[in-house]
Design a protein around this motif. Sequence first.
Motif, mmCIF file in Angstrom:
data_model
loop_
_atom_site.group_PDB
_atom_site.id
_atom_site.type_symbol
_atom_site.label_atom_id
_atom_site.label_comp_id
_atom_site.label_asym_id
_atom_site.label_seq_id
_atom_site.Cartn_x
_atom_site.Cartn_y
_atom_site.Cartn_z
ATOM 1 N N UNK A 63 0.830 -1.202 0.000
ATOM 2 C CA UNK A 63 0.000 0.000 0.000
ATOM 3 C C UNK A 63 0.867 1.257 0.000
ATOM 4 N N UNK A 64 0.359 2.333 -0.600
ATOM 5 C CA UNK A 64 1.016 3.635 -0.528
ATOM 6 C C UNK A 64 0.504 4.316 0.721
ATOM 7 N N UNK A 65 1.370 4.402 1.747
ATOM 8 C CA UNK A 65 0.957 4.960 3.034
ATOM 9 C C UNK A 65 2.060 5.821 3.625
ATOM 10 N N UNK A 66 1.719 6.536 4.697
ATOM 11 C CA UNK A 66 2.642 7.370 5.468
ATOM 12 C C UNK A 66 3.446 8.343 4.610
ATOM 13 N N UNK A 67 4.760 8.377 4.737
ATOM 14 C CA UNK A 67 5.602 9.385 4.085
ATOM 15 C C UNK A 67 5.476 9.398 2.577
ATOM 16 N N UNK A 68 5.398 8.221 1.992
ATOM 17 C CA UNK A 68 5.283 8.105 0.533
ATOM 18 C C UNK A 68 3.984 8.746 0.040
ATOM 19 N N UNK A 69 2.884 8.491 0.755
ATOM 20 C CA UNK A 69 1.585 9.062 0.381
ATOM 21 C C UNK A 69 1.578 10.570 0.578
ATOM 22 N N UNK A 70 2.168 11.040 1.689
ATOM 23 C CA UNK A 70 2.256 12.484 1.934
ATOM 24 C C UNK A 70 3.038 13.171 0.814
ATOM 25 N N UNK A 71 4.090 12.505 0.346
ATOM 26 C CA UNK A 71 4.906 13.050 -0.737
ATOM 27 C C UNK A 71 4.089 13.148 -2.026
ATOM 28 N N UNK A 72 3.316 12.105 -2.331
ATOM 29 C CA UNK A 72 2.481 12.084 -3.541
ATOM 30 C C UNK A 72 1.436 13.195 -3.488
ATOM 31 N N UNK A 73 0.766 13.338 -2.332
ATOM 32 C CA UNK A 73 -0.269 14.364 -2.184
ATOM 33 C C UNK A 73 0.357 15.750 -2.328
ATOM 34 N N UNK A 74 1.515 15.954 -1.690
ATOM 35 C CA UNK A 74 2.215 17.236 -1.793
ATOM 36 C C UNK A 74 2.603 17.562 -3.219
ATOM 37 N N UNK A 75 3.067 16.554 -3.948
ATOM 38 C CA UNK A 75 3.453 16.747 -5.356
ATOM 39 C C UNK A 75 2.241 17.103 -6.210
ATOM 40 N N UNK A 76 1.099 16.463 -5.930
ATOM 41 C CA UNK A 76 -0.127 16.773 -6.679
ATOM 42 C C UNK A 76 -0.546 18.222 -6.463
ATOM 43 N N UNK A 77 -0.474 18.684 -5.213
ATOM 44 C CA UNK A 77 -0.841 20.069 -4.909
ATOM 45 C C UNK A 77 0.140 21.024 -5.572
ATOM 46 N N UNK A 78 1.431 20.687 -5.515
ATOM 47 C CA UNK A 78 2.454 21.541 -6.126
ATOM 48 C C UNK A 78 2.242 21.629 -7.640
ATOM 49 N N UNK A 79 1.865 20.505 -8.265
ATOM 50 C CA UNK A 79 1.603 20.484 -9.709
ATOM 51 C C UNK A 79 0.460 21.427 -10.054
ATOM 52 N N UNK A 80 -0.612 21.393 -9.259
ATOM 53 C CA UNK A 80 -1.755 22.280 -9.498
ATOM 54 C C UNK A 80 -1.329 23.741 -9.377
ATOM 55 N N UNK A 81 -0.488 24.038 -8.384
ATOM 56 C CA UNK A 81 -0.045 25.420 -8.177
ATOM 57 C C UNK A 81 0.853 25.869 -9.326
ATOM 58 N N UNK A 82 1.711 24.973 -9.810
ATOM 59 C CA UNK A 82 2.605 25.318 -10.928
ATOM 60 C C UNK A 82 1.832 25.556 -12.223
ATOM 61 N N UNK A 83 0.775 24.777 -12.422
ATOM 62 C CA UNK A 83 -0.048 24.957 -13.629
ATOM 63 C C UNK A 83 -0.769 26.294 -13.601
ATOM 64 N N UNK A 84 -1.061 26.758 -12.399
ATOM 65 C CA UNK A 84 -1.752 28.038 -12.263
ATOM 66 C C UNK A 84 -3.231 27.946 -12.568
#
Length: 120
Positions: A63-84
């Motif tokens: 399963x994708x859990x704990x630190x790995x999942x937090x990293x994925x979620x953070x990257x998704x949010x960062x991608x949305x912010x970069x796209x504008x």
Amino acid sequence: MARLVGVELPKNKRIEIALTYIYGIGKSTSGEILQKTGVDPSRRTDDLTPDELQKLRSVLSNYTIEGELRKVVGMNIKRLMDLGNYRGLRHRKGLPVRGQRSRTNARTRKGRRKTVGGKH
């Protein structure tokens, strides 16, 4: 006290509930994991044998859990912010992202109220 994937599970709780203390595991995923391992959901965390803990660790590795999942979620949010795009801008400004009203309410996202002087 049982320790799985770097998380101390609470003592004397049912294992079905204790697994939800791991970031990324809810009640349904917890039940699914226990079904795969064959551990009784009503067992207490203290009563688990080392063999059962090892089974849980091996299933949790899939399963994708704990630190790995937090990293994925953070990257998704960062991608949305970069796209504008709209959602990215809302994240950037610290406002509600999912269409909630923000004229009133939204204190959790906006923070404490800043008083602005009224007109005279």
